[in-house]
Structures are given as structure tokens and as C-alpha cells.
Design a protein around this motif. Structure first.
Motif, PDB file in Angstrom:
ATOM      1  N   HIS A  96       0.839  -1.197   0.000  1.00 34.98           N
ATOM      2  CA  HIS A  96       0.000   0.000   0.000  1.00 34.98           C
ATOM      3  C   HIS A  96       0.879   1.253   0.000  1.00 34.98           C
ATOM      4  CE1 HIS A  96      -3.804  -2.156   0.613  1.00 34.98           C
ATOM      5  NE2 HIS A  96      -3.074  -2.990   1.342  1.00 34.98           N
ATOM      6  N   ARG A  97       0.469   2.242  -0.799  1.00 37.11           N
ATOM      7  CA  ARG A  97       1.262   3.462  -0.939  1.00 37.11           C
ATOM      8  C   ARG A  97       1.279   4.255   0.364  1.00 37.11           C
ATOM      9  NH1 ARG A  97      -0.365   8.673  -2.756  1.00 37.11           N
ATOM     10  NH2 ARG A  97       1.394   9.943  -3.511  1.00 37.11           N
ATOM     11  N   THR A  98       0.149   4.282   1.053  1.00 40.83           N
ATOM     12  CA  THR A  98       0.057   4.950   2.344  1.00 40.83           C
ATOM     13  C   THR A  98      -1.045   4.288   3.161  1.00 40.83           C
ATOM     14  OG1 THR A  98      -0.063   7.092   3.475  1.00 40.83           O
ATOM     15  CG2 THR A  98      -1.615   6.734   1.658  1.00 40.83           C
ATOM     16  N   VAL A  99      -1.219   4.761   4.389  1.00 43.38           N
ATOM     17  CA  VAL A  99      -2.206   4.190   5.309  1.00 43.38           C
ATOM     18  C   VAL A  99      -2.988   5.334   5.953  1.00 43.38           C
ATOM     19  CG1 VAL A  99      -2.558   2.812   7.401  1.00 43.38           C
ATOM     20  CG2 VAL A  99      -0.702   2.227   5.814  1.00 43.38           C
ATOM     21  N   TRP A 100      -4.307   5.268   5.854  1.00 48.45           N
ATOM     22  CA  TRP A 100      -5.161   6.234   6.542  1.00 48.45           C
ATOM     23  C   TRP A 100      -5.337   5.776   7.985  1.00 48.45           C
ATOM     24  CZ3 TRP A 100      -8.114  10.323   3.962  1.00 48.45           C
ATOM     25  CH2 TRP A 100      -7.770  10.463   2.618  1.00 48.45           C
ATOM     26  N   HIS A 101      -5.661   6.749   8.861  1.00 45.30           N
ATOM     27  CA  HIS A 101      -5.795   6.396  10.287  1.00 45.30           C
ATOM     28  C   HIS A 101      -7.107   6.901  10.852  1.00 45.30           C
ATOM     29  CE1 HIS A 101      -4.871   5.256  14.290  1.00 45.30           C
ATOM     30  NE2 HIS A 101      -4.608   6.468  14.744  1.00 45.30           N
ATOM     31  N   LEU A 102      -7.831   5.978  11.488  1.00 47.26           N
ATOM     32  CA  LEU A 102      -9.033   6.306  12.258  1.00 47.26           C
ATOM     33  C   LEU A 102      -8.615   6.299  13.723  1.00 47.26           C
ATOM     34  CD1 LEU A 102     -11.992   6.726  12.860  1.00 47.26           C
ATOM     35  CD2 LEU A 102     -12.406   4.311  12.332  1.00 47.26           C
ATOM     36  N   ALA A 103      -8.442   7.495  14.288  1.00 51.81           N
ATOM     37  CA  ALA A 103      -7.866   7.645  15.627  1.00 51.81           C
ATOM     38  C   ALA A 103      -8.937   7.623  16.707  1.00 51.81           C
ATOM     39  CB  ALA A 103      -7.079   8.951  15.714  1.00 51.81           C
ATOM     40  N   GLY A 104      -8.492   7.382  17.946  1.00 49.17           N
ATOM     41  CA  GLY A 104      -9.367   7.456  19.103  1.00 49.17           C
ATOM     42  C   GLY A 104      -9.526   8.891  19.563  1.00 49.17           C
ATOM     43  N   CYS A 115      -7.834   5.703  -1.020  1.00 58.53           N
ATOM     44  CA  CYS A 115      -7.746   4.984   0.255  1.00 58.53           C
ATOM     45  C   CYS A 115      -7.791   3.484   0.006  1.00 58.53           C
ATOM     46  CB  CYS A 115      -8.876   5.408   1.172  1.00 58.53           C
ATOM     47  SG  CYS A 115      -8.920   4.505   2.739  1.00 58.53           S
ATOM     48  N   THR A 116      -6.657   2.819   0.204  1.00 61.10           N
ATOM     49  CA  THR A 116      -6.603   1.356   0.051  1.00 61.10           C
ATOM     50  C   THR A 116      -6.244   0.654   1.351  1.00 61.10           C
ATOM     51  OG1 THR A 116      -4.244   1.300  -0.549  1.00 61.10           O
ATOM     52  CG2 THR A 116      -5.846   1.643  -2.349  1.00 61.10           C
ATOM     53  N   ALA A 117      -5.913   1.416   2.390  1.00 58.27           N
ATOM     54  CA  ALA A 117      -5.528   0.798   3.666  1.00 58.27           C
ATOM     55  C   ALA A 117      -5.883   1.730   4.813  1.00 58.27           C
ATOM     56  CB  ALA A 117      -4.037   0.491   3.693  1.00 58.27           C
ATOM     57  N   VAL A 118      -6.468   1.154   5.885  1.00 56.26           N
ATOM     58  CA  VAL A 118      -6.850   1.939   7.064  1.00 56.26           C
ATOM     59  C   VAL A 118      -6.385   1.221   8.320  1.00 56.26           C
ATOM     60  CG1 VAL A 118      -8.733   3.023   8.351  1.00 56.26           C
ATOM     61  CG2 VAL A 118      -8.929   2.728   5.859  1.00 56.26           C
ATOM     62  N   PHE A 119      -5.749   1.977   9.210  1.00 58.69           N
ATOM     63  CA  PHE A 119      -5.407   1.486  10.539  1.00 58.69           C
ATOM     64  C   PHE A 119      -6.371   2.131  11.516  1.00 58.69           C
ATOM     65  CE2 PHE A 119      -2.485   2.531  14.311  1.00 58.69           C
ATOM     66  CZ  PHE A 119      -2.936   1.436  15.036  1.00 58.69           C
ATOM     67  N   ALA A 120      -7.261   1.329  12.114  1.00 57.38           N
ATOM     68  CA  ALA A 120      -8.217   1.825  13.103  1.00 57.38           C
ATOM     69  C   ALA A 120      -7.638   1.641  14.494  1.00 57.38           C
ATOM     70  CB  ALA A 120      -9.551   1.094  12.979  1.00 57.38           C
ATOM     71  N   ALA A 121      -7.804   2.645  15.367  1.00 54.73           N
ATOM     72  CA  ALA A 121      -7.163   2.633  16.682  1.00 54.73           C
ATOM     73  C   ALA A 121      -7.782   1.641  17.648  1.00 54.73           C
ATOM     74  CB  ALA A 121      -7.184   4.031  17.294  1.00 54.73           C
ATOM     75  N   ASN A 122      -8.951   1.065  17.333  1.00 52.99           N
ATOM     76  CA  ASN A 122      -9.451  -0.054  18.126  1.00 52.99           C
ATOM     77  C   ASN A 122     -10.385  -0.906  17.267  1.00 52.99           C
ATOM     78  OD1 ASN A 122     -11.920   1.358  18.160  1.00 52.99           O
ATOM     79  ND2 ASN A 122     -12.333   0.857  20.292  1.00 52.99           N
ATOM     80  N   ASP A 123     -10.709  -2.086  17.754  1.00 54.04           N
ATOM     81  CA  ASP A 123     -11.490  -3.034  16.965  1.00 54.04           C
ATOM     82  C   ASP A 123     -12.943  -2.609  16.805  1.00 54.04           C
ATOM     83  OD1 ASP A 123      -9.227  -4.554  16.740  1.00 54.04           O
ATOM     84  OD2 ASP A 123      -9.866  -6.136  18.123  1.00 54.04           O
ATOM     85  N   GLN A 124     -13.503  -1.947  17.808  1.00 50.97           N
ATOM     86  CA  GLN A 124     -14.893  -1.515  17.693  1.00 50.97           C
ATOM     87  C   GLN A 124     -15.067  -0.509  16.561  1.00 50.97           C
ATOM     88  OE1 GLN A 124     -17.608  -2.611  19.125  1.00 50.97           O
ATOM     89  NE2 GLN A 124     -16.585  -4.096  20.429  1.00 50.97           N
TER      90      GLN A 124
END
Length: 355
Positions: free
Chosen positions: A191-199, A250-259
């Protein structure tokens, strides 16, 4: 003489059974009853059983408060926390209770109604009035401002999930290590980059995960997309997913928790963005249900049981040595790879050129 209904309704006071009563029935000394009651070794098995049988027959219950005052300890750990709505807090609390029980300690739970200094001050004031030997705090450090919170004198403290290592004994998950592993996993897939869904902004754990996400992309020379903020809930993940579904890059997302990852997956599915064929998703926590998500979620495993065990061991060590050294103990994480991550989709071709 008829004394009337009032006499019939008069309360009947039951006489409290004393240690001397047990001693008389068992035919032993009060000292022997005390030794049996306190679990001391050195009592002949037959005599111990004789005393226990007398206790059962009389309904004798040892006065734990009196014993505590005599010993100078209550064998109780207070636990202060803000919320029971997050997976991490619930599982850490469960581990604390189990570990304390293994050591012969009970816990007294003191939830804080709202994350304000007044509420926290009130909680610590109440703790100072309770029969506890030590307490564990599951709370963000900004609520533990030494200038506003008066800690009960002589009571040892350990803190979970905080950056208060210079002031308290802290046990935490390796937030940075886990977040870095998640981001590198997605980059290594291509993946070129990673988006982030933060807490939430006030959370130390969310801050560390977001800072590490940004640093990992910067160190790899990759673009840093705008961060999206959630509140740990699946609903906030769903709202973020609706927005990210409209981001073609957007091809990749790191979410800060599983919920939040769960809500994200739902929104992507609703918008026709296939996971992992079009978008890969990584969570953080490894909740028991993570393997049952659709698709099963790749996530960072936190060892909540180990965090709880080390918190209990930390306060007990302080009690036994009557000293506490500030500092942070980090519990390692590991990445659990499942079906929600894959290489990015191949670029579409148009007129012989990649799009």
C-alpha cells in the motif's frame, strides 16, 4: 398480660457469636480459634476441623475489620476508573480482580462519573475513607494532576495506560510498538500509504497510536493522509467509513481499536468497497469477536491479562517494600493476521496507461 401488636412487631436482636463461644463449643482456647480463623499453620488437623465445625454450627463469622486493624492491612485493593464502556478497561479490570484474588486480596471498585478534576478529587477522597491498602488507577494522566488531586497518605498507587511514568508506577501496553507493526504490515503489503481512524483526542493510548502512525509513514517517505477522529465506538467507525469510502486513493486503514474497525467494515460494505480486495483494514485490541468479523479482522493483540497481573504485582511489591519507584513497564503486543488485509488492487488500465 396482653402487650398488643406493638410487642409482636418489636425487632428480635440476634446475639453476635463470639470467638469465646466457638472456643467453648470446640473445647479449645480462644487463641486456637484465632489461629484457625486467620489460616495459620501449626494447628493439628483434627483440632482445626473441630473448630471449623463449631464455627459452622454457631454461624460464626470472623470480624475481618477487626483483624485488619490488628494486622495493619485490609487485603483490599481499590480500583479507580472513568468508564466501563471500553473493551480495554473491562478486560483489564477483570484481570486485576483475578490476579488480586490469587494473592488473597479483594478489590473495591470506584467508578468516576465524569472525566473532570472535581469528580476525580471526590473519588480519591472517598478512597481515602475506604479500607484499602493500595489502589490502581485506570485513567488518563491529565486527570491525575498532582496539584489538584490529593492522594491518600500511605496508600500505594499503580496506574494503567498513562504517560505518568515520571510520577507513578505505570503499566501499559506497548502502544507505539503495536501501532508501528500495524502500519508496517500494510506498507509491506504494497500500500502506498495508510489512513488512520484515531481514538478520542484526550486519550493517551489514542495519542501514542496516532503519533506512531504518522512517524511510521514519515520515516518510510510516504504521504500522510488527513487523520480522522473517532470516539472508540462502532458508530464513530461507521461514520468514518462512509467518508473513507468516498476517497478513491484509500486502500488501507489502521483503526485505533477493533470496535471502530467494526463500524468501518460495515460502512465500506454498505458503500460497495470490498475488504480486503479494495481496502485493507487493521484494528487494535484483538477483542474475542475480532475473528468473527466479516471478514475476520487483522488486529494488534493486547495482553490485558498481563497488564492486570503486573498492576497487581506492582502495588503488592510497593506494599511489601513500602516504597514505589516511578517508571513505566510496557507489555508487548503482537499482530494477528486475518483476512481483512491483502495487497492493494492493481492499477486500472486505460488506453494502455495505468490510471
Amino acid at each position: 398480660m396482653d402487650e398488643g401488636p406493638a410487642a409482636e412487631q418489636a425487632p428480635h436482636r440476634v446475639k453476635r457469636v463470639s470467638m469465646a463461644d466457638v472456643a467453648r463449643l470446640a473445647g479449645v482456647s480462644s487463641q486456637t480459634v484465632s489461629r484457625v480463623s486467620n489460616g495459620h499453620a501449626g494447628v493439628v488437623p483434627d483440632t482445626r476441623e473441630q473448630v471449623l465445625e463449631a464455627m459452622r454450627e454457631l454461624g460464626y463469622r470472623p470480624n475481618s475489620a477487626a483483624r485488619a486493624l490488628k494486622r495493619g492491612e485490609f487485603r483490599t485493593i481499590g480500583v479507580v476508573l472513568f468508564t466501563l464502556s471500553t473493551t480495554g478497561n473491562v478486560r483489564t479490570l477483570e484481570a486485576i480482580a483475578s490476579s488480586a484474588a490469587e494473592e488473597g486480596y479483594a478489590i473495591t471498585l470506584l467508578p468516576v462519573a465524569a472525566p473532570t478534576h472535581d469528580e476525580v478529587r471526590g473519588a480519591f477522597t472517598r478512597l481515602g475513607e475506604l479500607a484499602v491498602d493500595a489502589f490502581i488507577v485506570i485513567m488518563e494522566v491529565h486527570l491525575l494532576d498532582a496539584a489538584t488531586v490529593a492522594l491518600p497518605p500511605g496508600v500505594q498507587v499503580a496506574v494503567a495506560d498513562s504517560n505518568a511514568g515520571d510520577r507513578y508506577s505505570v503499566v501499559d501496553t506497548d502502544q507505539a510498538g503495536g501501532a508501528g507493526t500495524a502500519v508496517r504490515h500494510l506498507l509491506d503489503l504494497g500500500h502506498r500509504t495508510v489512513w488512520h481512524l484515531a481514538g478520542p483526542e484526550e486519550s493517551f493510548a489514542a495519542q501514542r497510536r496516532a503519533d506512531t502512525w504518522r512517524a511510521a509513514l514519515t520515516d518510510a517517505g510516504r504521504p500522510v493522509p488527513p487523520m480522522i477522529r473517532g470516539d472508540w465506538s462502532a458508530d464513530s467507525g461507521y461514520r468514518a467509513g462512509l467518508r473513507l469510502a468516498e476517497e478513491p486513493g484509500c486502500t488501507a486503514v489502521f483503526a485505533a481499536n477493533d470496535q471502530m474497525a467494526l463500524g468501518l467494515l460495515s460502512a465500506l460494505h454498505e458503500k460497495g468497497r470490498a475488504v480486503p480486495e479494495e481496502v485493507s483494514v487493521v484494528g487494535f485490541d484483538d477483542i474475542p469477536e475480532a475473528g468473527s468479523f466479516l471478514p475476520p479482522l487483522t488486529t494488534v493483540h493486547q495482553d490485558f491479562a498481563e497488564v492486570g497481573r503486573r498492576l497487581v504485582q506492582g502495588v503488592l511489591r510497593q506494599l511489601r517494600t513500602e516504597s514505589a519507584e516511578p517508571g513505566t513497564t510496557l507489555v508487548p503486543t503482537r499482530l494477528v493476521e486475518r483476512a481483512s488485509t491483502a495487497p492493494p488492487p492493481a492499477p486500472r488500465q486505460r488506453s494502455g496507461k495505468a490510471v
